[in-house]
Write an enzyme that holds these catalytic residues in place. Structure first.
Site, PDB file in Angstrom:
ATOM      1  N   CYS A   2       0.844  -1.185   0.000  1.00  0.00           N
ATOM      2  CA  CYS A   2       0.000   0.000   0.000  1.00  0.00           C
ATOM      3  C   CYS A   2       0.880   1.235   0.000  1.00  0.00           C
ATOM      4  O   CYS A   2       2.090   1.162  -0.128  1.00  0.00           O
ATOM      5  CB  CYS A   2      -0.897   0.004   1.248  1.00  0.00           C
ATOM      6  SG  CYS A   2      -1.909  -1.486   1.428  1.00  0.00           S
ATOM      7  N   ASN A  77       1.774  -0.186   5.458  1.00  0.00           N
ATOM      8  CA  ASN A  77       2.192  -0.699   4.156  1.00  0.00           C
ATOM      9  C   ASN A  77       3.066  -1.913   4.412  1.00  0.00           C
ATOM     10  O   ASN A  77       4.133  -1.785   5.019  1.00  0.00           O
ATOM     11  CB  ASN A  77       2.982   0.381   3.403  1.00  0.00           C
ATOM     12  CG  ASN A  77       3.725  -0.169   2.192  1.00  0.00           C
ATOM     13  OD1 ASN A  77       3.278  -1.109   1.559  1.00  0.00           O
ATOM     14  ND2 ASN A  77       4.861   0.437   1.867  1.00  0.00           N
ATOM     15  N   GLY A  78       2.633  -3.084   3.962  1.00  0.00           N
ATOM     16  CA  GLY A  78       3.489  -4.248   4.132  1.00  0.00           C
ATOM     17  C   GLY A  78       2.739  -5.551   4.269  1.00  0.00           C
ATOM     18  O   GLY A  78       1.533  -5.640   4.016  1.00  0.00           O
ATOM     19  N   GLU A  79       3.488  -6.571   4.656  1.00  0.00           N
ATOM     20  CA  GLU A  79       2.951  -7.901   4.909  1.00  0.00           C
ATOM     21  C   GLU A  79       3.673  -8.499   6.113  1.00  0.00           C
ATOM     22  O   GLU A  79       4.901  -8.445   6.196  1.00  0.00           O
ATOM     23  CB  GLU A  79       3.159  -8.835   3.708  1.00  0.00           C
ATOM     24  CG  GLU A  79       2.405  -8.448   2.459  1.00  0.00           C
ATOM     25  CD  GLU A  79       0.907  -8.701   2.557  1.00  0.00           C
ATOM     26  OE1 GLU A  79       0.495  -9.459   3.455  1.00  0.00           O
ATOM     27  OE2 GLU A  79       0.161  -8.141   1.737  1.00  0.00           O
ATOM     28  N   ASP A 102      -3.577  -8.794   8.270  1.00  0.00           N
ATOM     29  CA  ASP A 102      -2.462  -8.562   9.184  1.00  0.00           C
ATOM     30  C   ASP A 102      -2.463  -7.159   9.762  1.00  0.00           C
ATOM     31  O   ASP A 102      -1.832  -6.910  10.794  1.00  0.00           O
ATOM     32  CB  ASP A 102      -1.127  -8.859   8.492  1.00  0.00           C
ATOM     33  CG  ASP A 102      -0.935  -8.064   7.205  1.00  0.00           C
ATOM     34  OD1 ASP A 102      -1.916  -7.509   6.689  1.00  0.00           O
ATOM     35  OD2 ASP A 102       0.204  -8.020   6.693  1.00  0.00           O
ATOM     36  N   SER A 377      10.524 -12.631  -5.848  1.00  0.00           N
ATOM     37  CA  SER A 377      11.710 -12.247  -6.607  1.00  0.00           C
ATOM     38  C   SER A 377      12.971 -12.613  -5.833  1.00  0.00           C
ATOM     39  O   SER A 377      12.968 -12.636  -4.603  1.00  0.00           O
ATOM     40  CB  SER A 377      11.671 -10.742  -6.891  1.00  0.00           C
ATOM     41  OG  SER A 377      12.827 -10.310  -7.565  1.00  0.00           O
TER      42      SER A 377
END
Length: 614
Positions: A2, A77-79, A102, A377
């Site tokens: 995000c 913003n993230g996981e 989360d 990646s």
């Protein structure tokens, strides 16, 4: 992933400045194409743009939760890859959850443990939490620095955001470049000194740090740092531990409620992740794993092997995709589009970047996003396991400057001589290099060679790797594509940091430890293929395109580069045969054509952002 932003102002009334908050949020639309939200009170405003990956219905932000009369608001913003474990621990303490995302787990974790919550997280993140009762802002960034976070303080205001353009949308932040900013862009760029936001007075929250900002001021603290200690375990045990850590990291990062794929270059790192993901898809009955590779039109006709790029990637992409039965998509880029994308790519990054290496990824991500939302990646395996030439070449190991930029005098020759006394370019680079060395956590009793290799690893992890992480974040999020990087799992980084160089370079092979750890997962020919970096175009048409455009800029008296660079010197370089065309001036891939592409990006950035040299 995000986009986040926020503004704290102790003197003004932010409810009267909602239009500015909205403008800041709007700069993040590409990062979060699915939803947006704001929270505004007289002294605090938080904004959010959302890319839905987990629980698309329940994860709206900014999210508010209360503990008694105390209200907490998060923009995130993230996981978090260990969400289930943290959620379960909180549930045993009486917490209940109304979503599966989360974001709620992270916010409740802060409510329970305060700043110490970050020590429990395994993930990639940048977030802000506003405590309304205490009138206090908490900011944190993940340990490795995968997700970005910039901030600036102006009088009674504190402003933060995921990207530099977000801060610049606030009229309090001006795009001003002082001596330090000039040196960062033209002597260190496309790298940056950690913590520096290039524009005057703009800072970056460093990886592994948190900050508290309230009416008493701000204070910052590192919650994670590399620690040097003797390694225990023989080679077999070490390889087994690396294998276990990487398998667990990949397993956690494959969790998603939206389509997942892998980026496949044919090299060791991306092939490992593709193998792990393909096997997971097979075990869970999910069908063929989607994989994506990038190449350039007619690259096979012009590729010439050299010591930095020993062989072409395309045949190896096919080998891995066929072996694992993936649903493969090969994206082919043409040189005119590659050159034309230099300008939108610099706007995505907010700074001059890695030239066509950025633009190829920019166009690559655009195509991937048409079918997928999450990608894995292989970034950072080279920094963690020692894959770059500067881990093997003696002249690079013994260099007295950053080993990926061995010719500072070449870069100094680009500069307008009038700037020499002002920015002292050689001194600036030397100072930043010595500062980095001073940070290295030494291991008492380590021999000189091992100590130097520890320094090379530290430089790579903290000064070179962030450039690639910035590139990956901005180019992917320009299209709302979330890219995950399992080799950045902090547990893996911590463990391998203390593994002796003799094990990492086992049998005198770059990333020898990783290769042995992955035996049986990849075919032997792929496993032991000599490293080749991210592919770039070798077509002379690209060189002609960027050289021609750079010359036009250098001949333009209105170009802002006229006051910064040695225009006549650069004209000579552009008009003469590039005798050093295959010797990189940054990293492994940025040589002659990339110099002129960098100039194009720098000129466009200075004009578009209306940068003022002060």
């Amino acid at each position: 992933m995000c986009g986040i932003t926020g503004w704290i102002d102790w003197d003004g009334n932010l409810t009267e400045k909602s239009h500015i908050v909205s403008a800041m949020v709007a700069t993040l639309a590409a990062r979060g194409p699915d939803a947006q939200g704001t929270y505004i009170t007289p002294h605090a405003a938080l904004g959010h743009r959302r890319l839905s990956v987990i629980d698309p219905v329940g994860g709206a932000q900014p999210m508010i939760r209360c503990r008694g009369a105390q209200q907490f608001v998060i923009t995130y913003n993230g996981e978090l890859y260990n969400t289930p474990e943290i959620r379960q621990e909180l549930e045993t303490k009486g917490y209940t959850f109304s979503t599966h995302c989360d974001t709620e787990v992270l916010l409740q974790a802060f409510i329970e443990w305060g700043p110490a919550c970050v020590e429990k997280f395994n993930g990639i993140y940048a977030f802000g939490i506003w405590d309304e009762a205490r009138q206090s802002l908490f900011l944190a960034r993940d340990r490795i620095g995968v997700k970005p976070l910039f901030y600036a303080e102006r009088g009674s205001s504190f402003i933060f955001g995921s990207e530099l353009k977000t801060l610049l949308a606030n009229p309090l932040i001006r795009p001003e470049l002082d001596e330090e900013g000039l040196a960062e862009v033209f002597m260190l760029g496309p790298a940056r000194t950690p913590g520096h936001g290039v524009f005057r007075g703009v800072r970056e929250l460093k990886p592994g740090h948190f900050m508290v900002y309230n009416r008493q001021g701000q204070w910052m603290k590192p919650y994670w740092q590399l620690v040097s200690k003797p390694h225990t375990g023989d080679f077999a045990a070490t390889a087994a531990q690396v294998r276990e850590l990487l398998l667990d990291a990949a397993r956690r990062q494959l969790v998603s409620d939206v389509p997942v794929c892998t980026l496949l270059s044919g090299g060791l790192d991306s092939s490992v992740l593709t193998a792990l993901a393909a096997n997971s898809f097979k075990q869970e009955g999910l069908g063929s794993l989607p994989t994506y590779s990038v190449d350039y039109l007619d690259n096979d006709l012009y590729f010439k092997a050299n010591s930095f790029q020993p062989n072409a990637d395309a045949p190896w992409v096919t080998r891995v995709a066929e072996h694992f039965g993936t649903c493969h998509h090969n994206i082919v880029l043409d040189n005119p589009e590659l050159a034309a994308s230099l300008k939108p790519a610099v706007l995505a990054r907010d700074l001059p970047g890695m030239a066509d290496i950025d633009t190829s990824l920019y166009l690559f991500c655009r195509e991937i996003k048409k079918r997928a939302t999450v990608a894995l990646s292989g970034e950072c395996a080279d920094e963690v396991f020692g894959g770059y030439p500067w881990f093997q070449r003696e002249e690079m190991i013994q260099a007295t400057t950053f080993p990926w930029s061995l010719q500072p005098e070449f870069r100094i020759s680009w500069l307008n001589p009038d700037l020499y006394s002002r920015i002292k370019p050689a001194d600036y680079v030397a100072q930043r290099y010595q500062e980095a060395l001073a940070e290295v956590p030494c291991l008492p009793g380590e021999d000189a060679r091992s100590a130097r290799m520890r320094e090379i690893f530290y430089l790579s992890l903290t000064r070179f790797m962030p450039t690639l992480l910035d590139r990956k974040d901005r180019m992917s999020m320009a299209f709302g594509l979330e890219v995950r990087v399992p080799f950045c799992d902090h547990r893996l980084v911590e463990y391998v940091w203390n593994v002796p160089w003799s094990m990492k370079y086992y049998q005198n092979r770059e990333k020898g430890l990783l290769r042995h750890a992955m035996e049986g997962i990849l075919p032997d020919d792929v496993l032991w293929r000599k490293k080749s970096p991210y592919p770039k175009t070798h077509n002379p048409a690209y060189t002609e395109l960027v050289t021609g455009e750079a010359l036009a800029i250098l001949h333009d008296p209105a170009s802002p580069l006229q006051q910064i660079l040695n225009v006549e010197k650069l004209k000579q370089l552009a008009q003469a045969p590039m005798t050093a065309a295959n010797i990189p001036w940054f990293g492994q891939l940025m040589s002659g054509p990339q110099l002129f592409a960098y100039l194009i990006q720098a000129d466009h950035w200075l004009r578009k952002y209306k940068v003022q040299v002060v």
